[in-house]
Design a protein around this motif. Structure first.
Motif, PDB file in Angstrom:
ATOM      1  N   SER A 118       0.831  -1.207   0.000  1.00  0.00           N
ATOM      2  CA  SER A 118       0.000   0.000   0.000  1.00  0.00           C
ATOM      3  C   SER A 118       0.863   1.253   0.000  1.00  0.00           C
ATOM      4  CB  SER A 118      -0.930  -0.008   1.212  1.00  0.00           C
ATOM      5  OG  SER A 118      -1.801  -1.120   1.177  1.00  0.00           O
ATOM      6  N   HIS A 119       1.913   1.231   0.802  1.00  0.00           N
ATOM      7  CA  HIS A 119       2.846   2.364   0.842  1.00  0.00           C
ATOM      8  C   HIS A 119       3.442   2.624  -0.542  1.00  0.00           C
ATOM      9  CE1 HIS A 119       6.368   4.767   1.808  1.00  0.00           C
ATOM     10  NE2 HIS A 119       7.143   3.801   1.370  1.00  0.00           N
ATOM     11  N   LEU A 120       3.861   1.561  -1.209  1.00  0.00           N
ATOM     12  CA  LEU A 120       4.483   1.724  -2.524  1.00  0.00           C
ATOM     13  C   LEU A 120       3.487   2.215  -3.570  1.00  0.00           C
ATOM     14  CD1 LEU A 120       6.773  -1.442  -2.644  1.00  0.00           C
ATOM     15  CD2 LEU A 120       7.369   0.892  -1.962  1.00  0.00           C
ATOM     16  N   ARG A 121       2.240   1.773  -3.465  1.00  0.00           N
ATOM     17  CA  ARG A 121       1.219   2.235  -4.406  1.00  0.00           C
ATOM     18  C   ARG A 121       1.016   3.738  -4.316  1.00  0.00           C
ATOM     19  NH1 ARG A 121      -3.997  -0.176  -3.032  1.00  0.00           N
ATOM     20  NH2 ARG A 121      -4.737   0.927  -4.885  1.00  0.00           N
ATOM     21  N   VAL A 122       1.017   4.274  -3.088  1.00  0.00           N
ATOM     22  CA  VAL A 122       0.859   5.722  -2.913  1.00  0.00           C
ATOM     23  C   VAL A 122       2.044   6.464  -3.536  1.00  0.00           C
ATOM     24  CG1 VAL A 122       0.786   7.592  -1.224  1.00  0.00           C
ATOM     25  CG2 VAL A 122      -0.591   5.551  -0.868  1.00  0.00           C
ATOM     26  N   ALA A 129      -1.974   7.863 -12.655  1.00  0.00           N
ATOM     27  CA  ALA A 129      -1.696   9.040 -11.822  1.00  0.00           C
ATOM     28  C   ALA A 129      -2.879   9.327 -10.909  1.00  0.00           C
ATOM     29  CB  ALA A 129      -1.414  10.248 -12.701  1.00  0.00           C
ATOM     30  N   ASP A 130      -2.597   9.783  -9.703  1.00  0.00           N
ATOM     31  CA  ASP A 130      -3.655  10.200  -8.788  1.00  0.00           C
ATOM     32  C   ASP A 130      -3.360  11.635  -8.353  1.00  0.00           C
ATOM     33  OD1 ASP A 130      -5.599  10.610  -6.881  1.00  0.00           O
ATOM     34  OD2 ASP A 130      -5.439   8.599  -6.028  1.00  0.00           O
ATOM     35  N   HIS A 131      -3.992  12.585  -9.025  1.00  0.00           N
ATOM     36  CA  HIS A 131      -3.724  13.996  -8.753  1.00  0.00           C
ATOM     37  C   HIS A 131      -4.302  14.441  -7.410  1.00  0.00           C
ATOM     38  CE1 HIS A 131      -1.854  14.955 -12.624  1.00  0.00           C
ATOM     39  NE2 HIS A 131      -2.692  14.058 -13.136  1.00  0.00           N
ATOM     40  N   ARG A 132      -5.169  13.619  -6.806  1.00  0.00           N
ATOM     41  CA  ARG A 132      -5.687  13.970  -5.481  1.00  0.00           C
ATOM     42  C   ARG A 132      -4.566  14.014  -4.450  1.00  0.00           C
ATOM     43  NH1 ARG A 132     -10.069   9.420  -4.632  1.00  0.00           N
ATOM     44  NH2 ARG A 132      -8.235   8.248  -5.339  1.00  0.00           N
ATOM     45  N   LEU A 133      -3.529  13.235  -4.654  1.00  0.00           N
ATOM     46  CA  LEU A 133      -2.401  13.243  -3.725  1.00  0.00           C
ATOM     47  C   LEU A 133      -1.653  14.572  -3.769  1.00  0.00           C
ATOM     48  CD1 LEU A 133      -1.114   9.637  -4.488  1.00  0.00           C
ATOM     49  CD2 LEU A 133      -2.459  10.370  -2.503  1.00  0.00           C
ATOM     50  N   LEU A 134      -1.552  15.167  -4.935  1.00  0.00           N
ATOM     51  CA  LEU A 134      -0.934  16.492  -5.061  1.00  0.00           C
ATOM     52  C   LEU A 134      -1.867  17.581  -4.552  1.00  0.00           C
ATOM     53  CD1 LEU A 134       0.698  16.236  -8.610  1.00  0.00           C
ATOM     54  CD2 LEU A 134       1.617  15.512  -6.391  1.00  0.00           C
ATOM     55  N   THR A 135      -3.162  17.418  -4.809  1.00  0.00           N
ATOM     56  CA  THR A 135      -4.153  18.390  -4.333  1.00  0.00           C
ATOM     57  C   THR A 135      -4.125  18.483  -2.815  1.00  0.00           C
ATOM     58  OG1 THR A 135      -5.575  18.011  -6.243  1.00  0.00           O
ATOM     59  CG2 THR A 135      -6.612  18.966  -4.281  1.00  0.00           C
TER      60      THR A 135
END
Length: 254
Positions: free
Chosen positions: A199-203, A219-225
């Motif tokens: 899970s850590h690596l997926r993030v 890509a998960d832009h919510r992580l940058l948001t």
């Protein structure tokens, strides 16, 4: 409902000898398991093991994953003060009355080089450690965050973490298991998440992909948001590091 009061302690060991950390964790978890059998309210300042009490509950004992930003080598412990301010916290304060000689005679002292303690108050909606223990919750890895917030903004930051960040990280196998306002200051917040290596690596990879640095995963832009959103509350640095639970501690897999 009474606010949960806890203590987070970071213990460092010098010189660099990892056997000291192992011995410290063995002794600490062993005598605290014995304390679980004590009667409620039975607190005693002993020579050798400091205060013995079931209300001062060692719920988490972790070996810090040094490659994620901790000094090497380090142990992190999380304590639950049963009964809050008037319970385990009062018992911890009482050991300083009269400054008795046995306060200074701990069998663990020769193992430790230094320690830094943070008194914590649970934020609204944060899961109580006792509830996690009763559930039998455990994770193979924990994500520990310390954030420097604007004066007075700790609870607002933690509310945003719970409402905005936690649902996103839950999709990546992270569970928010602690959200704390550091007491006796107004500029720090602490969060603790249960997770695992995959899970850590997926993030990490999803964030890299959002930055255009990994074309092998979505890509998960919510992580940058979230990082932009967090800056509304932050005044200084924040740091996330990983902790590995010591076998036999209450938040470790059995």
């Amino acid at each position: 409902m009474r606010r949960g009061i806890h203590l987070l302690e970071e213990v460092e060991f010098h010189p660099m000898n990892s056997r000291r950390q192992l011995e410290y964790l063995r002794r600490l978890t062993a005598y605290k398991r014995e304390d679980d059998a004590r009667a409620a309210g039975d607190a005693e300042l002993t020579t050798g093991l400091s205060i013995r009490s079931r209300e001062i509950d060692l719920v988490g004992a972790f070996y810090a994953v040094g490659i994620t930003g901790h000094p090497q080598f380090k142990v992190v412990t999380l304590w639950d003060c049963h009964g809050g301010w008037d319970g385990g916290w009062r018992q911890m304060l009482q050991i300083y009355e009269d400054v008795r000689a046995n306060l200074f005679l701990s069998d663990l002292d020769d193992l430790r080089f230094g320690a830094f303690s943070r008194p914590l108050g649970s934020a609204p909606g944060a899961p109580p450690p006792a509830g996690l223990v009763a559930e039998g919750y455990a994770a193979p890895l924990y994500l520990f965050e310390s954030a420097r917030v604007r004066p007075g903004a700790a609870l607002d930051y933690l509310a945003a973490v719970r409402e905005e960040r936690a649902p996103v990280l839950a999709e990546y196998g992270h569970r928010l298991v602690g959200a704390y306002e550091v007491q006796f200051c107004d500029t720090e917040a602490v969060t603790l998440w249960g997770t695992d290596i995959d899970s850590h690596l997926r993030v990490q990879r999803a964030r890299d992909a959002a930055l255009g640095m990994d074309d092998g995963v979505p890509a998960d832009h919510r992580l940058l948001t979230w990082r932009k959103r967090a800056r509304v509350f932050l005044e200084g640095s924040w740091r996330e590091t990983l902790l590995s639970p010591y076998p036999g501690s209450k938040l470790a897999p059995r």
